[in-house]
Structure formats: structure tokens, C-alpha cells
Design an enzyme around this catalytic site. Structure first.
Site, PDB file in Angstrom:
ATOM      1  CG  HIS A   1      -0.167  -0.140   2.224  1.00 25.26           C
ATOM      2  ND1 HIS A   1       0.443   1.172   2.978  1.00 25.26           N
ATOM      3  CD2 HIS A   1       0.355  -1.011   3.415  1.00 25.26           C
ATOM      4  CE1 HIS A   1       1.278   0.580   4.602  1.00 25.26           C
ATOM      5  NE2 HIS A   1       1.518  -0.590   4.449  1.00 25.26           N
TER       6      HIS A   1
ATOM      7  CD  GLU B   1       1.572  -5.706   7.844  1.00 26.34           C
ATOM      8  OE1 GLU B   1       2.240  -7.467   8.372  1.00 26.34           O
ATOM      9  OE2 GLU B   1       2.704  -5.323   7.612  1.00 26.34           O
TER      10      GLU B   1
END
Length: 202
Positions: free
Chosen positions: A10, A83
Site C-alpha cells: 500500500h 498485515e
């Protein structure tokens, strides 16, 4: 038929800029992060992307939507692509974490694959959930090119697992915000995965 996965970390967030651990905290892209995603989206128009997946956290989802928008394809969100859960460490810098959790941090740097993060996840558990998602994506898209937008720890772990790198060394893989890494799976077999590009930043 082989499947090619285009992994993108990202774009930058405000927490990335000040080096705070994010984990499952849902931090949005900063203006810099959106600009990074737009630049990479322009570059990736040279590829023929057939499908797009992302972590369900805002920073990954928005990055994926910016890129996928160039191909007019929807983004499918998977919680499995999040994550690692950094638990009590989220929102803290490495200096703050080291100050408060000195012994655990020392052990985690040496053996992250087996050291539980206080209130969080073990790296080996991250690998199990992430690889289950990757297996499903490959099976769903034989012979296609697939965008997968996730997080630094996730992509590092995937590459270590596929390339046979000791998971305890995964921090040695540099992973920039909005970087592109490409893995090709001949015949759709994970054990045959080939790393074609790593940490390319446009």
C-alpha cells in the site's frame, strides 16, 4: 497455465511517515500515499490485469482501487491479507516499543516466526492465513494476471515462504511503500513460484 501475481504494498500513511507500527489499525493513505498509488497505476497500465484483490484495511483497499480503476475491474477484499496484528505495539515507534517491551523485542528480532507479539499475532500464524488466501487466488485465476495489494510484512512473508528463505530473516527484505513485486506460478503450483520482480518503486 501459469498465474502471475502482481503484489503491491500500500501507499504511504501518516504512520508510515513517522515510523509507527500499524498492523491491524485502519490507517488511511496520506496525500503522498495517494500520489504514489496514482503513479504506480499509470505505470501498471502496461500490464494486462484481469482481477484485483486487497487487504480489507483502508490503506490497501484504496491503493488497490486506484490501480484497479485503470482496468475497470472491482477490488475483492480479503481479511486474510491483512498485515500481522502488532497488538500492543500498534501506534508506537520502534524506540517506544523497545523502551516498553525490551526483552520481547530482543527475542522477536532474533526469532519473529515463533515469538508472540503482546496482544497480537505470531509471524508463523500470519504465513498460514496469508498463504491460504494466495492458494485460493491462484486456484481461482488460472492463466491470469492478478493484482494483490497488501502490506510489507505480508509480502515479505509470502516471498520468504515461496523462495525457501528462513522466515526469521524476512526483515532483511526491503519493501517500500507502493512498490511492485511479481511472482509467477507455472501450472498454478505454489512450490514452483518464480520471483520475477522485487520492490520496484515507480
Amino acid at each position: 497455465m501459469g498465474t502471475r501475481l502482481y503484489f503491491v504494498r500500500h501507499g504511504e500513511t501518516q504512520w508510515n511517515a513517522v515510523k509507527k507500527f500499524q498492523g491491524h489499525s485502519d490507517i488511511t493513505l496520506s496525500p503522498v500515499g495517494r500520489e504514489q498509488a496514482e503513479r504506480l497505476a499509470q505505470y501498471m497500465q502496461k500490464f494486462d490485469i484481469n482481477a484485483a484483490y486487497a487487504s480489507d484495511l483502508s490503506r490497501a483497499k484504496e491503493t488497490a482501487e486506484i490501480i484497479a480503476g485503470k482496468f475497470n475491474i472491482p477490488v475483492i477484499c480479503k481479511q486474510q491479507l491483512r498485515e500481522i496484528n502488532f497488538g500492543n505495539w500498534e501506534g508506537l515507534t520502534i524506540e517506544e516499543i523497545t523502551d516498553r517491551y525490551k526483552e520481547t523485542v530482543e527475542q522477536w528480532w532474533k526469532n519473529p516466526s515463533a515469538t508472540p507479539i503482546p496482544g497480537g499475532e505470531v509471524l508463523s500464524d500470519l504465513v498460514k492465513r496469508v498463504m491460504a488466501a494466495i492458494s485460493d487466488i491462484i486456484a481461482e485465476h488460472p492463466g491470469q494476471n492478478v493484482l494483490v495489494v497488501s502490506h510489507g510484512g505480508v509480502i515479505r512473508s509470502i516471498i520468504c515462504h515461496i523462495m525457501g528463505i528462513d522466515l526469521n530473516e524476512y526483515w532483511r527484505l526491503q519493501m517500500n511503500n507502493c512498490s511492485l513485486s511479481i511472482l509467477y506460478f507455472p501450472d498454478g503450483e505454489i512450490k514452483k513460484g518464480i520471483l520475477e520482480l522485487f520492490n520496484f518503486s515507480y
